[in-house]
Design a protein around this motif. Structure first.
Motif: not given
Length: 536
Positions: A44, A47-48, A72, A171, A175, A179, A263, A266-267
């Motif tokens: 995770a 991912w971001l 993403s 997960n 994230v 962040n 999702c 968050s993206t």
């Protein structure tokens, strides 16, 4: 390494009764849970990692904001395309093989991302970044479906929701780290190689630990009767049962849509906020609050549901509160405290209910394997997320004025007002459908407690002892002494008749075909369904 729980035989300890009746738990179950959680957390983070500093990444590599969004979005595309294959790998290879494979793919992707920064004269950095993110996305498909299966195969009935919660929140924890860490590391384009190197370190450590510490996919002795019949359906047969299960289809479509909205949120959060005049640090703070409050909510809700078994009530109430928070986010503008509060509430109500909904999916789809029941929801959720994200991006319009915007990519800022309203509307739609039309019995709990469903009772009256099956003795047959703990994972009576003569006692047995024919019927509500949230 193994320790049998519940040494005391007193009635106050459910684990003791389970141990007496042939079920056993092992201390190394926590090692497997930790490895799955670490791989998911690292994945995770990768991912971001670009999303909180999307404008700086775009300016440094001379890319458009749409290309940054695809770094993403590719996670959702890969999950939608290869999700069913990942489910098959998880059920066929097992937890150990799937986790180790996911860890190595995750590490390979983290290393490949660094190539555009260390190789001089890279012509197409986007191709390297997209390829590396695709490898990490394949890893996500293998590990994100695992928590429910780990909980079902290794943990007793009174610990399953908590174990699922601990693995699932890893997960959003990843994230959360992304962040906070990305805006802290990247102030300008020259800091990007440092950020990519920092994210590769935990991926390598987790890969090494998973390869060394994981020994087996399932325990020698199951911890519950439900674990003994886990994955009793073949892969394709299980998918057919899921498609024919009305309650499961409603849950998959509605909660999958909420996963897609999460999702997308968050993206695109940094792009939405920078166009409104907020800096990357504040966007990262909102994303961190979104995840942090989700983790806190899950830590509180998981043990509660383990005690009460109110899966449906918790899921419905949680989604209704998410809808209210999503509407507030769409309407709030220019107020920093209110914006941070709405992001916190979105995470508190949204992420906290995710592990509960996954347990609910397993309960309403039993005896289909946990990997298929949970995995299909994520596949649908990611497919819906692709459509939602593309629709949100398509509905943006260029701002007439850019004096207030803080985006640094050099393009005209976009107005996301209509897109955010679409997100809020879809969230309300999914929540209303789930509240009004979803109802189910807790089939796995009924199987473990020996309580037949309403359809079985009717069949037993007309069909005699041949309908006894794994759900316990029918009303047409005399019952033996009942356990003082009816919901404890006690041994389930063998089915009567020729259909169950050769049923093995390990996964794949317990008369899988007989189970399928019974559970596909609409069963009556579980005895705990006394809430007005359940519509029958």
């Amino acid at each position: 390494m193994a320790g049998q729980t519940g040494a005391d035989t007193g009635l106050a300890e459910p684990g003791a009764l389970c141990a007496q009746q042939g079920h056993r738990t092992y201390a190394r179950r926590w090692v497997l849970l930790l490895m799955v959680s670490l791989v998911s957390c690292s994945n995770a983070m990768l991912w971001l990692s670009f999303a909180p500093v999307a404008d700086i990444i775009a300016e440094h590599f001379v890319l458009s904001m749409a290309q940054i969004s695809w770094l993403s979005l590719v996670y959702l595309v890969v999950s939608a395309l290869f999700g069913l294959a990942a489910i098959w790998v998880l059920d066929s290879v097992g937890l150990r093989g799937a986790t180790i494979l996911g860890a190595w793919l995750n590490f390979a992707g983290s290393v490949l991302r660094i190539m555009p920064c260390v190789v001089v004269g890279t012509q197409n950095p986007f191709a390297f970044l997209m390829g590396s993110q695709s490898l990490c996305a394949l890893a996500q498909s293998l590990v994100i479906f695992s928590p429910a299966k780990v909980a079902a195969l290794w943990f007793p009935q009174h610990q399953r929701a908590t174990a699922n919660m601990l693995a699932t929140i890893s997960n959003p924890l990843g994230v959360l780290v992304a962040n906070v860490l990305s805006p802290a590391l990247v102030k300008e384009g020259e800091d990007i190689p440092l950020m990519l190197g920092v994210y590769a370190i935990p991926a390598g450590v987790v890969c090494l630990l998973s390869t060394i510490c994981l020994w087996e996919s399932m325990p020698p002795t199951p911890p519950s009767a439900g674990a003994a019949s886990s994955t009793s359906e073949k892969f394709l047969d299980g998918l057919k049962l899921l498609v024919q299960n009305k309650a499961y289809v409603i849950l998959a479509v509605c909660f999958g849509g909420c996963i897609g909205i999460s999702c997308s949120f968050s993206t695109l959060l940094q792009q939405i906020l920078c166009a409104s005049g907020y800096f990357s640090e504040f966007s990262g703070l909102c994303g961190a609050l979104f995840m942090a409050f989700g983790i806190l909510g899950a830590l509180a809700l998981g043990p509660y549901v383990d005690r009460t078994k109110h899966f449906t009530e918790a899921t419905k109430i949680g989604l209704c509160l998410v809808s209210l928070a999503c509407m507030a986010f769409a309407l709030v503008r220019g107020q920093i405290f209110a914006l941070a509060t709405t992001c916190s509430l979105l995470g508190l109500f949204g992420f906290s209910v995710t592990p509960v909904a996954m347990e609910l999916a397993v309960e309403c789809s039993f005896p289909v394997g946990e990997g298929a029941a949970v995995g299909l929801i994520f596949v649908l959720g990611h497919a819906e997320g692709i459509l939602i994200m593309l629709a949100m991006m398509a509905l943006t319009v260029q701002c007439s004025e850019r004096s207030f915007a803080t985006c640094q990519q050099g393009e005209d800022p976009l107005d996301w007002t209509v897109s955010v309203l679409l997100m809020a509307g879809l969230c309300n739609l999914f929540s209303c459908i789930l509240v009004l039309f979803f109802h189910t019995s807790y089939r796995r709990l009924q199987a473990e407690s020996g309580k037949p469903s309403s359809t079985q009772n009717a069949a037993a009256v007309g069909g005699g002892a041949g309908r006894a099956g794994v759900l316990g003795p029918s009303r047409a047959t005399p019952e033996g002494p009942r356990s003082p703990h009816p919901v404890c994972c006690r041994a389930t009576p063998r089915a009567q008749g020729p259909a169950a003569t050769d049923a093995p006692s390990r996964p794949g047995g317990l008369a899988g075909r007989v189970l399928a024919s019974r559970f596909i019927d609409q069963a009556g509500p579980h005895p705990s369904f006394s809430s007005p949230w359940v519509i029958t």
